[in-house]
Motif scaffolding. Sequence first.
Motif, mmCIF file in Angstrom:
data_model
loop_
_atom_site.group_PDB
_atom_site.id
_atom_site.type_symbol
_atom_site.label_atom_id
_atom_site.label_comp_id
_atom_site.label_asym_id
_atom_site.label_seq_id
_atom_site.Cartn_x
_atom_site.Cartn_y
_atom_site.Cartn_z
ATOM 1 N N TYR A 26 0.905 -1.256 -0.173
ATOM 2 C CA TYR A 26 -0.013 -0.052 -0.132
ATOM 3 C C TYR A 26 0.958 1.199 0.061
ATOM 4 O O TYR A 26 1.796 1.221 0.817
ATOM 5 N N LYS A 49 3.478 0.795 3.091
ATOM 6 C CA LYS A 49 2.845 0.071 4.297
ATOM 7 C C LYS A 49 2.927 -1.621 3.963
ATOM 8 O O LYS A 49 2.717 -2.016 2.891
ATOM 9 N N GLY A 100 -0.205 -2.470 10.955
ATOM 10 C CA GLY A 100 0.555 -2.203 9.947
ATOM 11 C C GLY A 100 0.704 -0.675 9.972
ATOM 12 O O GLY A 100 -0.063 -0.004 10.086
ATOM 13 N N LYS A 101 2.105 -0.225 9.966
ATOM 14 C CA LYS A 101 2.412 1.158 10.018
ATOM 15 C C LYS A 101 2.894 1.776 8.852
ATOM 16 O O LYS A 101 3.614 0.837 8.039
ATOM 17 N N LEU A 102 2.930 3.163 8.417
ATOM 18 C CA LEU A 102 3.359 3.590 7.292
ATOM 19 C C LEU A 102 4.764 4.048 7.570
ATOM 20 O O LEU A 102 5.042 4.674 8.754
ATOM 21 N N PHE A 155 7.505 6.882 6.139
ATOM 22 C CA PHE A 155 7.269 7.900 5.156
ATOM 23 C C PHE A 155 8.770 8.005 4.524
ATOM 24 O O PHE A 155 10.013 7.775 5.100
#
Lengths: 115, 116
Positions: free
Chosen positions: B32, B93, B102-104, B106
């Motif tokens: 994602y 992600k 789940g974490k983004l 950056f």
Amino acid sequence: GAVVSQHPSRVICKSGTSVKIECRSLDFQATTMFWYRQFPKKSLMLMATSNEGSKATYEQGVEKDKFLINHASLTLSTLTVTSAHPEDSSFYICSARSWGTDTQYFGPGTRLTVL
Amino acid sequence: GENVEQHPSTLSVQEGDSAVIKCTYSDSASNYFPWYKQELGKRPQLIIDIRSNVGEKKDQRIAVTLNKTAKHFSLHITETQPEDSAVYFCAAKRGGGSSNTGKLIFGQGTTLQVKP
């Protein structure tokens, strides 16, 4: 839809005091909320991830006893900066995500200044 | 761990020209990829996102392309306008497991300036 609010927008406090920042999802249930810190002209630095009803998961290097996170309901998470010092001054932003989705919606941020 | 590299850090274009921002990611399990626009002192706002089962997505003047093999994705803004001036962040992600945790990750951000 998918609105996230944050309060306060700005706060100035004295060194040694504690400050609480609230993050609310206004029109959806936020099963997961994230807390970020952002320095001027820098990217978003993830501090911790919180799932409703569970203890937060902190990123490496973030002191959990200093940055207390509570996510007691599906619409509210709070970040408390304890015994704040000038180096804690920063822009703190939360984001929220609902169950089974990927999209994160951000709050407007809180500018913290510690004197 | 996952790493996302974003280039360029600054980009200046004339109004009406196109702007392209590129990101590469390290975790092949990422599935994602959102793009956020952040104006000074404001919140990051989602402008477009893409999932790994799609190679390209368009929304008016904005498009995102994804090359899973090369592990990079790009934001394309056509017919730029002064109001497009902002900082743009890409993110990735990881998929699999619980999408609830789940974490983004950056990228470093790109400051886009559109000159009138």
